[in-house]
Design an enzyme around this catalytic site. Structure first.
Site, PDB file in Angstrom:
ATOM      1  N   SER A 120       0.821  -1.207   0.000  1.00 57.85           N
ATOM      2  CA  SER A 120       0.000   0.000   0.000  1.00 57.85           C
ATOM      3  C   SER A 120       0.856   1.258   0.000  1.00 57.85           C
ATOM      4  O   SER A 120       0.342   2.347  -0.254  1.00 57.85           O
ATOM      5  CB  SER A 120      -0.859   0.031   1.265  1.00 57.85           C
ATOM      6  OG  SER A 120      -1.648  -1.110   1.365  1.00 57.85           O
ATOM      7  N   HIS A 141      -1.305  -2.807  -6.989  1.00 59.50           N
ATOM      8  CA  HIS A 141      -2.032  -2.508  -5.755  1.00 59.50           C
ATOM      9  C   HIS A 141      -3.536  -2.698  -5.952  1.00 59.50           C
ATOM     10  O   HIS A 141      -4.204  -1.869  -6.560  1.00 59.50           O
ATOM     11  CB  HIS A 141      -1.702  -1.057  -5.338  1.00 59.50           C
ATOM     12  CG  HIS A 141      -2.344  -0.629  -4.066  1.00 59.50           C
ATOM     13  ND1 HIS A 141      -2.775   0.657  -3.838  1.00 59.50           N
ATOM     14  CD2 HIS A 141      -2.625  -1.321  -2.936  1.00 59.50           C
ATOM     15  CE1 HIS A 141      -3.305   0.728  -2.634  1.00 59.50           C
ATOM     16  NE2 HIS A 141      -3.229  -0.450  -2.071  1.00 59.50           N
ATOM     17  N   GLU A 153      -4.101  -0.210  -8.920  1.00 60.02           N
ATOM     18  CA  GLU A 153      -3.164   0.897  -9.093  1.00 60.02           C
ATOM     19  C   GLU A 153      -1.798   0.281  -9.431  1.00 60.02           C
ATOM     20  O   GLU A 153      -1.284  -0.537  -8.670  1.00 60.02           O
ATOM     21  CB  GLU A 153      -3.093   1.653  -7.755  1.00 60.02           C
ATOM     22  CG  GLU A 153      -2.294   2.907  -7.757  1.00 60.02           C
ATOM     23  CD  GLU A 153      -2.388   3.631  -6.405  1.00 60.02           C
ATOM     24  OE1 GLU A 153      -2.561   2.967  -5.347  1.00 60.02           O
ATOM     25  OE2 GLU A 153      -2.277   4.863  -6.403  1.00 60.02           O
ATOM     26  N   ASN A 191      -3.637   5.802  -1.416  1.00 61.12           N
ATOM     27  CA  ASN A 191      -3.420   5.952   0.030  1.00 61.12           C
ATOM     28  C   ASN A 191      -2.864   7.319   0.409  1.00 61.12           C
ATOM     29  O   ASN A 191      -2.963   7.726   1.566  1.00 61.12           O
ATOM     30  CB  ASN A 191      -2.539   4.819   0.551  1.00 61.12           C
ATOM     31  CG  ASN A 191      -3.346   3.543   0.665  1.00 61.12           C
ATOM     32  OD1 ASN A 191      -4.439   3.551   1.206  1.00 61.12           O
ATOM     33  ND2 ASN A 191      -2.836   2.453   0.120  1.00 61.12           N
TER      34      ASN A 191
END
Ligand code: NAD
Length: 286
Positions: A120, A141, A153, A191
């Site tokens: 992450s 991701h 991602e 994130n």
């Protein structure tokens, strides 16, 4: 371009299980590893449960479920992932652990196989530097829960080559996902946006602005978010949220990324969210 038939998944927790699930449904053979065979099997049992719910809801046939499960083979450890053409690491969010696992994946998989991380927040370039094939290392991701969330991602490390990036993008699309691409920067895109929101919700909670329900209802009905930040943090895992916040804070050096004490204390208490049945909310009675 790499011909991908077998996908190795390292880490059979909620994300690794989800990645194994969507890969098997898409027709790939999957090798699933965790710390030991029992944990990998426990991960596969959760996939079975998830798929059984899909069958009960009429979203999947029993035959498709059985065929997908038959494509998932649990192995002892990272060494068992050797035959994979493409590996996705989805173990606990910890830099030292992931460095070690990338070394091990590099030793286990054939030359030319792609090594992806579902991290992450941790630098893909840093993980690639642990291997003899940094150009074949990429960030992939997925979002939680993997079978439901549409986004992947992709993160290119500094040395990631075009063939690796394109093969990973093609795989994500075959898994039914929509792709965005981020530079290799702490927390990437998703994130970088999400963790400050979760942190701020934690500060609001510890300062007594409102209850957890007030804060989450505020985000849902006031901001039109499908989930409130505290319930989303419980879904992600508070240990994972804290680990990401600490990477963002340390690597970007800005205090706006600091984690609230209430998050750190929940993790210290072992209240990690839904996976331990207690986080900002108590799930034992739900
Ligand atoms: P989790 O706690 O559910 O699972 C982690 C798994 O890693 C566990 O099964 C654990 O036994 C295993 N593991 C630990 N050490 C290992 C080792 N040495 N070898 C093999 N396996 C090992 O965590 P998760 O939520 O599945 O997160 C996994 C990764 O996915 C993390 O990098 C996290 O940042 C990332 N991620 C999580 C989410 C989320 O919402 N939870 C979303 C996107 C990405």
């Amino acid at each position: 371009m790499t011909d991908i038939k077998t996908i190795g998944v390292l880490g059979a927790g909620q994300m690794g299980g989800g990645i194994a699930h969507v890969s098997a449904v898409a027709g790939y053979d999957v090798l699933l590893a965790d710390l030991n065979l029992e944990r990998a099997q426990a991960g596969k049992a959760k996939i079975d449960k998830f798929m059984s719910r899909s069958v009960a809801k009429g979203k999947m046939s029993e035959a498709d479920k059985n065929a997908a499960l038959a494509r998932i083979t649990c192995v002892e450890d990272v060494g068992g992932l050797g035959p994979a053409d493409f590996a996705v690491e989805a173990a606990t969010e910890n830099i030292e652990l992931k460095k070690k696992l990338f070394k091990a994946l590099d030793e286990a998989l054939r030359e030319g196989a792609i090594l992806a991380s579902n991290t992450s927040s941790i630098s893909i370039t840093l993980l690639g530097a642990e291997t003899s094939r940094p150009s074949k290392v990429v960030g992939m991701h997925f979002m939680n829960p993997v079978p439901i969330m549409k986004l992947v991602e992709l993160i290119r490390g500094l040395p990631t080559d075009d063939a690796t990036y394109e093969a990973t993008k093609a795989l994500a699309i075959k898994l039914g996902k929509t792709v965005i691409t981020s530079k290799d920067s702490p927390g990437f895109i998703v994130n970088r946006i999400l963790i400050p929101l979760i942190n701020e919700a934690g500060f609001a909670l510890q300062e007594g602005l409102g209850t957890a329900e007030d804060i989450d209802t505020g985000a849902k009905l006031g901001l039109n978010h499908p989930m409130g930040p505290l319930e989303l943090a419980d879904l992600i895992g508070l240990d994972t949220c804290l680990a990401i916040a600490d990477v963002l804070h340390k690597e970007l050096g800005d205090d706006k990324y600091r984690a609230p004490n209430v998050l750190r204390m929940h993790v210290a208490a072992g209240w990690l969210g839904r996976k331990t049945k207690r986080g900002f909310y108590d799930y034992s009675k739900r």
